[in-house]
Scaffold this active site. Structure first.
Site, PDB file in Angstrom:
ATOM      1  N   HIS A  93      31.541  35.919   6.441  1.00 33.89           N
ATOM      2  CA  HIS A  93      31.827  34.674   7.155  1.00 33.89           C
ATOM      3  C   HIS A  93      32.836  33.821   6.385  1.00 33.89           C
ATOM      4  CE1 HIS A  93      27.931  34.757   9.764  1.00 33.89           C
ATOM      5  NE2 HIS A  93      28.576  35.913   9.758  1.00 33.89           N
ATOM      6  N   GLU A  95      32.808  30.686   5.593  1.00 36.16           N
ATOM      7  CA  GLU A  95      32.205  29.837   4.568  1.00 36.16           C
ATOM      8  C   GLU A  95      31.881  30.652   3.319  1.00 36.16           C
ATOM      9  OE1 GLU A  95      30.229  28.556   8.555  1.00 36.16           O
ATOM     10  OE2 GLU A  95      31.132  30.357   7.688  1.00 36.16           O
ATOM     11  N   CYS A 122      24.989  30.911   5.960  1.00 31.49           N
ATOM     12  CA  CYS A 122      26.082  30.123   5.388  1.00 31.49           C
ATOM     13  C   CYS A 122      25.608  28.716   5.022  1.00 31.49           C
ATOM     14  CB  CYS A 122      27.262  30.059   6.353  1.00 31.49           C
ATOM     15  SG  CYS A 122      28.124  31.649   6.480  1.00 31.49           S
TER      16      CYS A 122
END
Length: 176
Positions: A93, A95, A122
């Site tokens: 992801h 993040e 996240c």
């Protein structure tokens, strides 16, 4: 151009940094969702990241999405309900990539602008990263309630930029 005319067209900081997050998201090769994230300390941009497969590994456009189904039992109006969530596990992801490629010292007290509300994983990582604020645009209802509660418990400012319109060249149809 006079000062007042210039000020009238100048973007506010939230719009400016969210625009950058959306432009960063255009690097993603995920067919399901393009996500971008930026790290900001004060008004200084310290890092950018997007969702994608690890470097040197086939991405979703080359090898297809790797979908995993998660099952969560929630108590809704006093009754247990089974919630099914599908996630692509091929990608890291945005993040997560942002945290991997920035220094903790730079994250202390900083703000993360991300195109989408962080998922539970996240959010957990951000909660432990030293950031003071997370600003997002698109909601992610699959994890929303528990993410809001986590951020509240950690004392991290957590807010949605709304109204906001992503730059036209960064818009993508979201399929999940």
């Amino acid at each position: 151009m006079n000062t007042s005319a210039h000020e009238a067209i100048r973007k506010d900081w939230d719009t400016y940094f969210m625009d950058i997050a959306y432009m960063v998201s255009t690097r993603s090769r995920c067919p399901r969702r393009h996500v971008g994230a930026v790290l900001v300390q004060g008004k200084k941009l310290l890092g950018t990241a997007y969702n994608g497969a690890p470097m040197g590994v086939h991405d979703c456009l080359e090898a297809g999405c790797m979908i995993a189904e998660e099952i969560e039992v929630k108590l809704i109006d006093g009754a247990e309900q089974v919630i099914r969530k599908q996630r692509c596990i091929r990608t890291i992801h945005a993040e997560q990539n942002l945290l991997l490629f920035t220094d903790r010292a730079n994250r202390e007290g900083s703000t993360v602008y991300v195109t989408d509300q962080p998922c539970w994983t996240c959010a957990n990582m951000l909660a432990n990263s030293g950031v003071a604020e997370v600003v997002y645009h698109r909601g992610y209802p699959k994890d929303s309630d528990k993410v809001y509660e986590l951020m509240r418990q950690k004392g991290i400012r957590f807010r949605q930029v709304d109204p906001y319109a992503a730059p036209e060249q960064a818009q993508m149809e979201v399929t999940s």
